[in-house]
Every structure is written in C-alpha cells, then in structure tokens.
Design a protein around this motif. Sequence first.
Motif, short mmCIF file in Angstrom:
data_model
loop_
_atom_site.label_atom_id
_atom_site.label_comp_id
_atom_site.label_asym_id
_atom_site.label_seq_id
_atom_site.Cartn_x
_atom_site.Cartn_y
_atom_site.Cartn_z
N LEU A 24 32.50 39.11 32.36
CA LEU A 24 32.64 37.91 32.80
C LEU A 24 31.89 36.79 32.17
O LEU A 24 32.48 35.72 31.77
N TRP A 25 30.65 37.05 31.81
CA TRP A 25 29.70 36.12 31.25
C TRP A 25 30.52 36.10 29.83
O TRP A 25 30.50 34.93 29.28
N VAL A 81 42.08 41.40 40.96
CA VAL A 81 41.96 41.38 39.43
C VAL A 81 41.52 42.50 38.88
O VAL A 81 41.75 42.49 37.48
N GLY A 82 41.19 43.56 39.56
CA GLY A 82 40.72 44.69 38.94
C GLY A 82 39.17 44.92 38.85
O GLY A 82 38.45 44.40 39.70
N ASN A 83 38.78 45.93 38.21
CA ASN A 83 37.25 46.31 38.10
C ASN A 83 36.41 45.84 37.14
O ASN A 83 36.85 46.48 36.02
N CYS A 84 35.63 45.10 37.19
CA CYS A 84 34.66 44.56 35.95
C CYS A 84 33.88 45.55 35.34
O CYS A 84 33.64 45.64 34.13
N MET A 85 33.37 46.54 36.25
CA MET A 85 32.69 47.63 35.67
C MET A 85 33.26 48.45 34.69
O MET A 85 32.64 49.02 33.86
N ILE A 86 34.54 48.53 34.73
CA ILE A 86 35.55 49.18 33.65
C ILE A 86 35.69 48.59 32.41
O ILE A 86 35.76 49.22 31.48
N ASP A 87 35.47 47.43 32.54
CA ASP A 87 35.43 46.38 31.20
C ASP A 87 34.42 46.90 30.65
O ASP A 87 34.43 47.10 29.38
N THR A 101 39.75 43.30 33.37
CA THR A 101 39.76 42.38 34.55
C THR A 101 38.88 41.10 34.23
O THR A 101 39.38 39.88 35.27
N ALA A 102 38.18 40.79 33.41
CA ALA A 102 37.41 39.71 33.24
C ALA A 102 38.36 38.60 32.78
O ALA A 102 38.18 37.44 33.46
N GLN A 103 39.03 38.84 32.10
CA GLN A 103 40.16 37.84 31.32
C GLN A 103 41.08 37.55 32.51
O GLN A 103 41.50 36.38 32.52
N ARG A 104 41.46 38.63 33.50
CA ARG A 104 42.26 38.24 34.62
C ARG A 104 41.63 37.14 35.40
O ARG A 104 41.99 36.25 36.10
#
Length: 370
Positions: free
Chosen positions: A20-21, A169-175, A350-353
């Motif tokens: 996300l950052w 939005v989904g799972n940021c850890m997977i990003d 996810t971060a982009q969503r």
Amino acid sequence: MKTIHLIAATRPNFMKVAPLWHALSSENDYTVKLVHTGQHYDYSMSQLFFDELKLPEPSVNLQTGSGSHATQTAAVMVAYEKYLLEQTPDVVVVPGDVNSTLACALTSVKMHIPVAHLEAGLRSRDKTMPEEINRVLTDAISSICWTPSEDASENLLQEGVEPNRISFVGNCMIDSLNTMMPAIQSRRAWEQFDIEADTYCVVTLHRPGNVDDPTRLKAIINALMELSVRMPLVLPLHPRTRQQLDNMGMLPTLEQHGSIHIIPPQGYLDFTSLMHRAALVITDSGGLQEETTILGIPCLTIRPNTERPITCTEGTNRLVEPDSITSAADDALGSGVTTPRIPTFWDGKTAQRIVTDLNERFANNRVDNG
C-alpha cells in the motif's frame, strides 16, 4: 494533496502496509507518512523487514516498546496523539489486529480523523483472544473497512456496519508475497541446515494461548519431538516462546535435538524461503494460514478457531489441538501436495484496488468520521 498515515507496528503489519505504501506513493494526489509505533522494535522483528520490503525510514517512530495490553495500548495512544497534534492527516490507515491497531484508531477517531481498517471483518468469535477484541472495536469505529475476503464483508454486515463503509479489496499480504517471490525462490534458506527441500516442517509458536500455558506448551513440544523422528523441523523462536521454554527447562533439550533446528526470528525473505519449500507448516499465526494457502503447502494451525476460515474451506489449512498434531501431520503428508482454490482477490492487486477505492471515496466526499 491528501496526507495518509500508514501505521506499522509488528512484523505482520509490515507485509500488509508495504504494497500500500508503494501504491499510494506512486500517486500524485497523496503524501504518505509511515508511522512506526515501535511495538516490535529489534532488528530481526522490525528493521530487517523494512529493508527487505523496500520501505523507507518511518516519518516517526513512537518507540512505545512492549508491556501489558493496557500499558502498550495506552503508551501508543499518548505518543500518537502528540504526533497528530503536530500535523493532522486526512486518513489514518490501521492494519491488522494488534494493540497498536486499536490504539491508533481510537486516538484518531477521538480527534475526528477518519480511520481506514486494512484487513477488516475477520472474526474468530473468541473473545479470549486480545486480537479479536482489537478487531471488533477497530471495525466499529472505522470510516472505511477494507476486507480481505467475502466472508469478512458478510461478518461486518451482520454486525450492522453500513454497506457504504465496506469495500472488499482482497489480501495485501499476497501482494507482498507475489512481489518478493523471485527473491524468495533464489534464497534457498533451508540449505544452511543441510536438509533437502520439500522434506522438512517449519514451526512457529507465539500466541499466548499456546505459549503462556506451560501444560499446553509442553504438550505441543512433546508432539513436535515425536514428529521430528519422521522429519526435520525448523523452529524460529519468538522471544516470548524462547523465554517460556527457558523458564520450563525445555530449551536445552530442543537446542540439542538433532532433528530440530532452533533459530532466531528470521527476516521476511529467509523465513518465506524456508516456508515455500517446506513439506508442512505448523503454526499459530494468522498470516501463515494465508500464505500456505497460496503456496499450496499443508498447514496445521494449533488453535481451536481461526479468524480466517476461508483458509480451511478453500485453502490448505486445518485446525488441530496438541494431542492431534502428529496424526494430522501424517494425514496432511499422506495426502500429498494439494491444489487449493485461491480465494477471490488474493491475486497480488489488492493495493491498487485500495488506491482506486480511496480515490473514489475522496472524489465523492465519502471519507469522513461520522
């Protein structure tokens, strides 16, 4: 220009906020400030993760340290309030379910600053878990609830959270996992233990329910020693687990055991390298339930419940008690490698969503604190 505070406190938080950052920082409309509360503070538990995930030095480190739940929560609230009085963001993003999550959310809301909860809606239904208290209360006061799975969104709706506050939005850890996979695959961390890939088990233990109860911890360790007769175990020891094992007089036995490799907490790359070529993972962690699902590795979670049931219904996870660890391990290993159904939106985007959702909310004046 909108200012966003990203709260980082513990190892799992770092993997969630890193994508996300990077996504927010690439946008022209946002100034992103990384706020480290200092809940995890030594090199292996903090700075190493920042380095590997290519996160910048935090804008501030509150340096609150450890302590009881009340002490830690209060210390974060006092320190973060002082920082907010110096400069006020447009949104505070709090990830996960640690004490810093609730502390920063409470402080922000009382100062009329909107809060977005990253990984909202997860529920174990177990109020003896401090994380469950943090989750429920943070969701109740957040203006935006970003959920990692459809069942998490449904949990919020059942609790009366307004639909316009919820975004799946989904799972940021997977990003983070997807982004770092080339580096993870090249690491080959298991070779330092002179063991073969796909033949060993990785074990992590840190939750108070397992570690702070000597009887339960002894039963877990005995089961692991029984399993080690059949396969090597690699056990990165959390500081609280090491201390408890030392207090119980069990640490020397484990350290001298030929098939159990006791090691310090690992950085993200080394640990995930170990995990991604393991035959089995045994844990009480939340995040590992998710990562093993993506990697297709059998996972045994030593808990009576999980706030991530989707990892059991669609993934590779199953819940076990200490007395069923060895039999469950035999079943998992006997069934061979599985191909799990990957949960919706666990796709590395996810971060982009989240950025898209935030852009839309600001454009439509749907970011507020009440």
